[in-house]
Design an enzyme around this catalytic site. Sequence first.
Site, PDB file in Angstrom:
ATOM      1  N   ALA A   9      62.675  13.719  32.338  1.00  0.00           N
ATOM      2  CA  ALA A   9      61.941  14.722  33.114  1.00  0.00           C
ATOM      3  C   ALA A   9      60.767  15.286  32.334  1.00  0.00           C
ATOM      4  O   ALA A   9      60.366  16.432  32.529  1.00  0.00           O
ATOM      5  CB  ALA A   9      62.884  15.847  33.514  1.00  0.00           C
ATOM      6  N   ARG A  15      49.542  11.716  39.244  1.00  0.00           N
ATOM      7  CA  ARG A  15      49.182  11.320  40.612  1.00  0.00           C
ATOM      8  C   ARG A  15      49.614  12.350  41.651  1.00  0.00           C
ATOM      9  O   ARG A  15      49.166  12.302  42.794  1.00  0.00           O
ATOM     10  CB  ARG A  15      49.785   9.946  40.929  1.00  0.00           C
ATOM     11  N   GLY A 148      58.097  -3.407  38.605  1.00  0.00           N
ATOM     12  CA  GLY A 148      58.381  -4.486  37.671  1.00  0.00           C
ATOM     13  C   GLY A 148      59.440  -5.413  38.242  1.00  0.00           C
ATOM     14  O   GLY A 148      60.325  -4.978  38.989  1.00  0.00           O
ATOM     15  N   ASN A 179      62.757  -3.642  39.292  1.00  0.00           N
ATOM     16  CA  ASN A 179      63.304  -2.738  38.285  1.00  0.00           C
ATOM     17  C   ASN A 179      63.173  -1.297  38.782  1.00  0.00           C
ATOM     18  O   ASN A 179      62.072  -0.816  39.041  1.00  0.00           O
ATOM     19  CB  ASN A 179      62.536  -2.920  36.972  1.00  0.00           C
ATOM     20  N   ASN A 237      55.857   9.217  43.092  1.00  0.00           N
ATOM     21  CA  ASN A 237      54.681   9.304  42.228  1.00  0.00           C
ATOM     22  C   ASN A 237      53.494   9.949  42.917  1.00  0.00           C
ATOM     23  O   ASN A 237      52.443  10.102  42.311  1.00  0.00           O
ATOM     24  CB  ASN A 237      54.273   7.908  41.730  1.00  0.00           C
ATOM     25  N   TYR A 375      64.268  48.346  63.395  1.00  0.00           N
ATOM     26  CA  TYR A 375      64.446  48.045  61.975  1.00  0.00           C
ATOM     27  C   TYR A 375      65.629  48.848  61.463  1.00  0.00           C
ATOM     28  O   TYR A 375      65.674  50.077  61.605  1.00  0.00           O
ATOM     29  CB  TYR A 375      63.190  48.404  61.170  1.00  0.00           C
ATOM     30  N   TYR A 396      62.988  54.657  53.160  1.00  0.00           N
ATOM     31  CA  TYR A 396      62.173  54.619  51.942  1.00  0.00           C
ATOM     32  C   TYR A 396      61.260  55.844  51.913  1.00  0.00           C
ATOM     33  O   TYR A 396      60.502  56.093  52.855  1.00  0.00           O
ATOM     34  CB  TYR A 396      61.352  53.336  51.923  1.00  0.00           C
ATOM     35  N   ALA A 432      66.886  59.863  73.268  1.00  0.00           N
ATOM     36  CA  ALA A 432      65.720  58.990  73.088  1.00  0.00           C
ATOM     37  C   ALA A 432      64.568  59.766  72.469  1.00  0.00           C
ATOM     38  O   ALA A 432      64.351  60.941  72.772  1.00  0.00           O
ATOM     39  CB  ALA A 432      65.311  58.400  74.432  1.00  0.00           C
TER      40      ALA A 432
END
Length: 466
Positions: A9, A15, A148, A179, A237, A375, A396, A432
């Site tokens: 690695a 490429r 190969g 190969n 590659n 939310y 928050y 509401a």
Amino acid sequence: MDVTAIVMAAGEGTRMKSNHAKVSHKILGKPMACWVIDSALAAGCNRVIVVVGSHSDEVRAMIASAYEGTPAAGVVECVEQAERLGTGHAVRCALEATGIDAGPIVVLNGDLPLIQADTIRTFANTVANGTHAGAVLTFTPPAPFGYGRIELAADGSVNRIIEQKDCTPEQDAELLECNAGCYAFDGALLAAHIGEIGNDNAQAEYYLPDMVEILKDHGHAVTIFHCDDYRDGLGVNSRAQLAELTAIARDRINEHLMTEGVTFIDPAQAWISPDATIGRDTVVWPQTHLIGTCRIGEGCQLGPNTRLTNVVAGDNCSLDETVAIDVAIENGVTCGPRCYLRPGTHLLDRAHVGTHVEIKKSTIGVGSKVPHLSYIGDTTMGAGVNVGAGSITCNYDGKNKHATTIGDRTFIGSDTMMVAPVNIGDDAITGASSCITRDVPSGALAVERNDQRIIEGYTEKRRARL
């Protein structure tokens, strides 16, 4: 039998035209190198040595993130190839750093993500009984150009490896055994002779394939191990090859899941992580993505347009146009369309999260509903709660997050603002458009409104001023 895997690695991967290590690029959400490492672990390798070089800090961090805290943490380790002097040099660095000099050693490429555990296990066995000192992993791809080629001797042993650029037209047409770039060695013989690889070539590098000739010169036999599935030998590659192998990995996974009882409406439009599991009779709709270690139960509906990351879901859930990250979902839960479940969310049995709803780090109780346009953050919600449209927990304050608690069977009126920290008891009701800033006792009604004013004739007066 102790088997060592060396995963290469360290390459630059020019490429790919990337600012990142080639082996860090992901297939179905998982880095390429981790596909290879996981296959080596599943094959029973008791030690996995990852040779890092280019972008070594990035690769080390990637591997640490993937395996820290798991049983594999004591098996997988990194070795630095400070100078990139070829594949033979990389293996030598691994052997010198670890002291490994016995047992089968399989050398695997980190950009060969489709290689399977069974292939690695059987490959290692070719050098386990002392008959062969080495073996070359071979395959027969549909388009062999660029690989190969293996020239075999009359007895079936390897005569030589011919690189594509050195092939004559006749060899190019006749030698179809390619190969894959992976090798198995008798560990003692590899350690004894790795230092004999020379660098008398145009690149002045030490090439691991030279070990074939070296072992033969010492009177040892080298054979081939042919992959029954040519896809095991395909490497990456380029970005185009990355996409091609992603499609192959997707098809392999989806085909397996279908044999296990999962329905895919369109298998080409579902991307399932190799670490995900899906129960039988679950239906996967198009444009569904499961990333990381998802665990999905039976009889679910996933999608369309759903992305789940590290999600655990029970049976008979419906997740429609849902994005969820690090979330736990119990049985019979319905989500979507178009909802966002953030880390730390826990949806209990039969909960419902509806359209344009965001839930963050909250527990939604049994049978509770957050149907639309709301939310909910840092909240513990009891059972049987109904949250009206447009309601928000204001968790928050600009510096800190605060908690909201909502009791069982409580009714939250539409457009309620719950300013945390605040507790709303069981069987309570909020009117509401109320802004709840103080605790609400169980069974109480909380209403917060200013008086409504009516100004007659306002529109005509306004127009006169314009």
